[in-house]
Structures are given as structure tokens and as C-alpha cells.
Design a protein around this motif. Sequence first.
Motif, PDB file in Angstrom:
ATOM      1  N   GLY A  25       0.838  -1.188   0.000  1.00  0.00           N
ATOM      2  CA  GLY A  25       0.000   0.000   0.000  1.00  0.00           C
ATOM      3  C   GLY A  25       0.871   1.235   0.000  1.00  0.00           C
ATOM      4  O   GLY A  25       2.044   1.185   0.357  1.00  0.00           O
ATOM      5  N   GLN A  26       0.288   2.334  -0.430  1.00  0.00           N
ATOM      6  CA  GLN A  26       0.989   3.617  -0.385  1.00  0.00           C
ATOM      7  C   GLN A  26      -0.033   4.692  -0.103  1.00  0.00           C
ATOM      8  O   GLN A  26      -1.206   4.559  -0.469  1.00  0.00           O
ATOM      9  CB  GLN A  26       1.758   3.864  -1.674  1.00  0.00           C
ATOM     10  N   PHE A  27       0.430   5.751   0.576  1.00  0.00           N
ATOM     11  CA  PHE A  27      -0.527   6.751   1.020  1.00  0.00           C
ATOM     12  C   PHE A  27       0.177   8.053   1.372  1.00  0.00           C
ATOM     13  O   PHE A  27       1.376   8.080   1.618  1.00  0.00           O
ATOM     14  CB  PHE A  27      -1.308   6.246   2.234  1.00  0.00           C
ATOM     15  N   ILE A  28      -0.612   9.120   1.387  1.00  0.00           N
ATOM     16  CA  ILE A  28      -0.127  10.410   1.861  1.00  0.00           C
ATOM     17  C   ILE A  28      -0.359  10.410   3.366  1.00  0.00           C
ATOM     18  O   ILE A  28      -1.493  10.359   3.823  1.00  0.00           O
ATOM     19  CB  ILE A  28      -0.892  11.574   1.197  1.00  0.00           C
ATOM     20  N   ARG A  29       0.722  10.438   4.126  1.00  0.00           N
ATOM     21  CA  ARG A  29       0.605  10.458   5.577  1.00  0.00           C
ATOM     22  C   ARG A  29       0.300  11.868   6.060  1.00  0.00           C
ATOM     23  O   ARG A  29      -0.466  12.071   6.992  1.00  0.00           O
ATOM     24  CB  ARG A  29       1.889   9.937   6.222  1.00  0.00           C
ATOM     25  N   ASP A  30       0.894  12.856   5.394  1.00  0.00           N
ATOM     26  CA  ASP A  30       0.663  14.251   5.773  1.00  0.00           C
ATOM     27  C   ASP A  30       1.007  15.127   4.580  1.00  0.00           C
ATOM     28  O   ASP A  30       1.959  14.845   3.857  1.00  0.00           O
ATOM     29  CB  ASP A  30       1.537  14.616   6.978  1.00  0.00           C
ATOM     30  N   MET A  31       0.216  16.188   4.381  1.00  0.00           N
ATOM     31  CA  MET A  31       0.497  17.101   3.285  1.00  0.00           C
ATOM     32  C   MET A  31      -0.013  18.488   3.651  1.00  0.00           C
ATOM     33  O   MET A  31      -1.070  18.644   4.250  1.00  0.00           O
ATOM     34  CB  MET A  31      -0.179  16.646   1.993  1.00  0.00           C
ATOM     35  N   SER A  32       0.773  19.484   3.256  1.00  0.00           N
ATOM     36  CA  SER A  32       0.398  20.878   3.458  1.00  0.00           C
ATOM     37  C   SER A  32       0.823  21.655   2.227  1.00  0.00           C
ATOM     38  O   SER A  32       1.954  21.521   1.760  1.00  0.00           O
ATOM     39  CB  SER A  32       1.108  21.424   4.701  1.00  0.00           C
ATOM     40  N   PHE A  33      -0.116  22.463   1.698  1.00  0.00           N
ATOM     41  CA  PHE A  33       0.201  23.336   0.572  1.00  0.00           C
ATOM     42  C   PHE A  33      -0.245  24.734   0.954  1.00  0.00           C
ATOM     43  O   PHE A  33      -1.421  24.972   1.216  1.00  0.00           O
ATOM     44  CB  PHE A  33      -0.496  22.894  -0.717  1.00  0.00           C
ATOM     45  N   GLU A  34       0.707  25.631   1.003  1.00  0.00           N
ATOM     46  CA  GLU A  34       0.428  27.010   1.395  1.00  0.00           C
ATOM     47  C   GLU A  34       0.691  27.913   0.191  1.00  0.00           C
ATOM     48  O   GLU A  34       1.827  28.074  -0.236  1.00  0.00           O
ATOM     49  CB  GLU A  34       1.354  27.386   2.559  1.00  0.00           C
ATOM     50  N   ASN A  35      -0.374  28.489  -0.350  1.00  0.00           N
ATOM     51  CA  ASN A  35      -0.279  29.380  -1.503  1.00  0.00           C
ATOM     52  C   ASN A  35      -0.176  30.816  -0.984  1.00  0.00           C
ATOM     53  O   ASN A  35      -1.167  31.520  -0.840  1.00  0.00           O
ATOM     54  CB  ASN A  35      -1.501  29.215  -2.414  1.00  0.00           C
ATOM     55  N   ILE A  36       1.018  31.235  -0.691  1.00  0.00           N
ATOM     56  CA  ILE A  36       1.265  32.554  -0.112  1.00  0.00           C
ATOM     57  C   ILE A  36       1.008  33.644  -1.146  1.00  0.00           C
ATOM     58  O   ILE A  36       0.523  34.723  -0.812  1.00  0.00           O
ATOM     59  CB  ILE A  36       2.696  32.622   0.452  1.00  0.00           C
ATOM     60  N   LEU A  37       1.287  33.356  -2.395  1.00  0.00           N
ATOM     61  CA  LEU A  37       1.056  34.316  -3.470  1.00  0.00           C
ATOM     62  C   LEU A  37      -0.408  34.759  -3.487  1.00  0.00           C
ATOM     63  O   LEU A  37      -0.703  35.950  -3.547  1.00  0.00           O
ATOM     64  CB  LEU A  37       1.446  33.701  -4.816  1.00  0.00           C
ATOM     65  N   ALA A  38      -1.331  33.825  -3.402  1.00  0.00           N
ATOM     66  CA  ALA A  38      -2.758  34.154  -3.423  1.00  0.00           C
ATOM     67  C   ALA A  38      -3.206  34.793  -2.108  1.00  0.00           C
ATOM     68  O   ALA A  38      -4.017  35.717  -2.107  1.00  0.00           O
ATOM     69  CB  ALA A  38      -3.582  32.905  -3.695  1.00  0.00           C
ATOM     70  N   GLN A  84      10.312  37.093  -1.828  1.00  0.00           N
ATOM     71  CA  GLN A  84       8.936  36.709  -1.542  1.00  0.00           C
ATOM     72  C   GLN A  84       8.747  35.207  -1.748  1.00  0.00           C
ATOM     73  O   GLN A  84       9.129  34.664  -2.784  1.00  0.00           O
ATOM     74  CB  GLN A  84       7.966  37.464  -2.448  1.00  0.00           C
ATOM     75  N   THR A  85       8.126  34.561  -0.768  1.00  0.00           N
ATOM     76  CA  THR A  85       7.786  33.151  -0.911  1.00  0.00           C
ATOM     77  C   THR A  85       6.464  33.059  -1.652  1.00  0.00           C
ATOM     78  O   THR A  85       5.496  33.732  -1.292  1.00  0.00           O
ATOM     79  CB  THR A  85       7.680  32.469   0.467  1.00  0.00           C
ATOM     80  N   LEU A  86       6.419  32.230  -2.686  1.00  0.00           N
ATOM     81  CA  LEU A  86       5.211  32.054  -3.487  1.00  0.00           C
ATOM     82  C   LEU A  86       4.348  30.915  -2.961  1.00  0.00           C
ATOM     83  O   LEU A  86       3.143  31.056  -2.801  1.00  0.00           O
ATOM     84  CB  LEU A  86       5.574  31.808  -4.945  1.00  0.00           C
ATOM     85  N   PHE A  87       4.985  29.770  -2.711  1.00  0.00           N
ATOM     86  CA  PHE A  87       4.263  28.652  -2.108  1.00  0.00           C
ATOM     87  C   PHE A  87       5.224  27.747  -1.369  1.00  0.00           C
ATOM     88  O   PHE A  87       6.426  27.740  -1.624  1.00  0.00           O
ATOM     89  CB  PHE A  87       3.441  27.857  -3.138  1.00  0.00           C
ATOM     90  N   ILE A  88       4.644  26.974  -0.443  1.00  0.00           N
ATOM     91  CA  ILE A  88       5.388  25.952   0.292  1.00  0.00           C
ATOM     92  C   ILE A  88       4.547  24.678   0.249  1.00  0.00           C
ATOM     93  O   ILE A  88       3.361  24.706   0.591  1.00  0.00           O
ATOM     94  CB  ILE A  88       5.643  26.355   1.760  1.00  0.00           C
ATOM     95  N   LEU A  89       5.158  23.602  -0.178  1.00  0.00           N
ATOM     96  CA  LEU A  89       4.501  22.295  -0.204  1.00  0.00           C
ATOM     97  C   LEU A  89       5.312  21.347   0.661  1.00  0.00           C
ATOM     98  O   LEU A  89       6.514  21.186   0.458  1.00  0.00           O
ATOM     99  CB  LEU A  89       4.424  21.760  -1.639  1.00  0.00           C
ATOM    100  N   GLU A  90       4.653  20.747   1.634  1.00  0.00           N
ATOM    101  CA  GLU A  90       5.280  19.717   2.463  1.00  0.00           C
ATOM    102  C   GLU A  90       4.472  18.447   2.288  1.00  0.00           C
ATOM    103  O   GLU A  90       3.254  18.445   2.476  1.00  0.00           O
ATOM    104  CB  GLU A  90       5.310  20.141   3.930  1.00  0.00           C
ATOM    105  N   LEU A  91       5.163  17.376   1.907  1.00  0.00           N
ATOM    106  CA  LEU A  91       4.502  16.109   1.618  1.00  0.00           C
ATOM    107  C   LEU A  91       5.250  14.974   2.293  1.00  0.00           C
ATOM    108  O   LEU A  91       6.461  14.850   2.150  1.00  0.00           O
ATOM    109  CB  LEU A  91       4.462  15.884   0.096  1.00  0.00           C
ATOM    110  N   VAL A 130      -0.730  18.795  -7.126  1.00  0.00           N
ATOM    111  CA  VAL A 130      -0.994  19.787  -6.078  1.00  0.00           C
ATOM    112  C   VAL A 130      -0.532  21.173  -6.509  1.00  0.00           C
ATOM    113  O   VAL A 130      -1.253  22.157  -6.304  1.00  0.00           O
ATOM    114  CB  VAL A 130      -0.334  19.368  -4.735  1.00  0.00           C
ATOM    115  N   THR A 131       0.630  21.276  -7.121  1.00  0.00           N
ATOM    116  CA  THR A 131       1.090  22.598  -7.556  1.00  0.00           C
ATOM    117  C   THR A 131       0.201  23.133  -8.673  1.00  0.00           C
ATOM    118  O   THR A 131      -0.141  24.315  -8.688  1.00  0.00           O
ATOM    119  CB  THR A 131       2.572  22.578  -8.000  1.00  0.00           C
TER     120      THR A 131
END
Length: 168
Positions: A25-38, A84-91, A130-131
Motif C-alpha cells: 500500500g501507499q498513502f499520503i501520511r501528511d500534506m500541506s500546501f500554502e499558496n502565499i502568493l494568493a 517573496q515566498t510564493l508557495f510551500i509544499l510539504e509532503l 498539487v502545484t
Amino acid sequence: MAENGETPQNDAAQQANPVKMQILGQFIRDMSFENILAQKALKVEGRPAISVQVALDAKKRAEDHQFEVATKVKVESKSESGEQTLFILELDYAGVFLIENVPDEQMHPFLMIECPRMLFPFLRRVVHDVTRDGGFPPLNLDNIDFVQLYRQDMARRAEAQQSAAAVN
């Protein structure tokens, strides 16, 4: 000795008990996407700078021959100037593997190299989607050299042990 440097007995034993690896099996254990630009209604021109950090983790599960291996990726996109940070993705993307016939001394590198290599195409697709869904051009991660990543981690650990031993 055989041509590859192994004794005929070892070669025959490996052929009788080949390495078995299966993704259960495979899965996303944790994910965060922060769209700072928007969020901040920023206007940015030019080509963004993308940084990617990768960390690996593996642990034995309660079931025989089962392991959980996670690849943790942090992607940060900044403006060309870096101000300027545009986005941060943690997966944190994980897989559950059934692994048999790998010698104990080879299990750690196997878990930290081969298992993430098997999961990488799926992780890459999640980052791409996600992006794109976050309003940015889809990010296609470059291939990751998991052998080099493993060597760097082992060198870092050896250095930390030497530093700890020097303090004591």
C-alpha cells in the motif's frame, strides 16, 4: 570463485531465495500546501526559484517482513529575487512493503534506496497535481539519486557520531 567474486554456494543460495519486494500500500501520511502568493495578493514577475529538500524514514511493522518507508519532501518556491515566498509544499508520502530474502546487513540501504525509488513516480505525480491545482504551473520534480542521498545521510551520521565522541 564465480566471475562476479562470489562463491558458487552463495550464488546458488541467492537464486534459490531471490529478493522479494511487494508494495502492499501507499498513502499520503501528511500534506500541506500554502499558496502565499494568493493569500497576500502578491504580483511576481520572472522565473521563480524552487528549492527541494528530501528526507527518508523507515521502520519495521509488527507483521513479519513488513516495513513502512516514508519520503518527506519540502518544496519552496520564491520570487526570482528570493524576497517573496510564493508557495510551500510539504509532503510525507509513505509505502508499506513486504520484503523477504534481504540479508540483515543489507536491509537498511535496501529500505532507504530501493523502496523510495519505487514510490518516487507516485510522489512526483502528487507534487505535480498539487502545484497545478494550487494555481501554479505543474512542478515536475527531477529524479532523485537515492544512492547519493543515502551516502550523504550516512556521512552526516558518521560525522555526528565523531563529534559526539569528541565531546565525551
